[in-house]
Design an enzyme around this catalytic site. Sequence first.
Site, short mmCIF file in Angstrom:
data_model
loop_
_atom_site.label_atom_id
_atom_site.label_comp_id
_atom_site.label_asym_id
_atom_site.label_seq_id
_atom_site.Cartn_x
_atom_site.Cartn_y
_atom_site.Cartn_z
N GLY A 104 0.78 -1.23 0.00
CA GLY A 104 0.00 0.00 0.00
C GLY A 104 0.81 1.28 0.00
O GLY A 104 0.23 2.37 0.10
N GLN A 105 2.14 1.18 -0.14
CA GLN A 105 2.94 2.39 -0.19
C GLN A 105 2.53 3.22 -1.41
O GLN A 105 2.10 2.69 -2.42
CB GLN A 105 4.45 2.07 -0.28
CG GLN A 105 5.00 1.32 0.89
CD GLN A 105 4.88 -0.19 0.73
OE1 GLN A 105 4.18 -0.70 -0.12
NE2 GLN A 105 5.56 -0.91 1.58
N ARG A 106 2.70 4.52 -1.30
CA ARG A 106 2.28 5.44 -2.36
C ARG A 106 2.80 5.01 -3.74
O ARG A 106 2.06 5.01 -4.71
CB ARG A 106 2.74 6.85 -2.03
CG ARG A 106 2.19 7.92 -2.94
CD ARG A 106 2.65 9.31 -2.55
NE ARG A 106 2.49 9.60 -1.13
CZ ARG A 106 1.39 10.11 -0.58
NH1 ARG A 106 0.35 10.38 -1.32
NH2 ARG A 106 1.34 10.36 0.71
#
Length: 139
Positions: free
Chosen positions: A67-69
């Site tokens: 879910g990191q940018r």
Amino acid sequence: MGQLQTRSAPSHPPQVVLVGLDSSGKSTLMTRLLTGKLMDTSPTVGFNVGTLDLDNKVSMTLWDIGGQRNMRTNWRYYLEHCKALVFVVDSSDRERMPEAQKVLQKLLSEEKLKGVPLMVLANKKDLNNTLTIREVPDP
């Protein structure tokens, strides 16, 4: 979620995709579902995948996507055979809730998700001062 495929069917098990902001608890949720154990996890770089057996005949494939940018642009590649989408939010992180809502709205504009059931899961309810289900914003 519709009908699940049985193992005797020639097609693959239905795919359920877990997405959400980094540190929302997707990997911990998936590990708990697959093993029944609560384990420490590290940030997901890429994805985790596993098969959840619901009984002797029914199973589903779970995809836990980082879910990191910089990973979010890749989510669309995991939606091709998605039969259900679970968007996980950290209910203890009030400051990031607007970001989560914006990310979910953008994700739901994907054509591949038309007609796919969505579950917004308010995670980490065991912590203090979490949002109530009514406080978690709609997509």
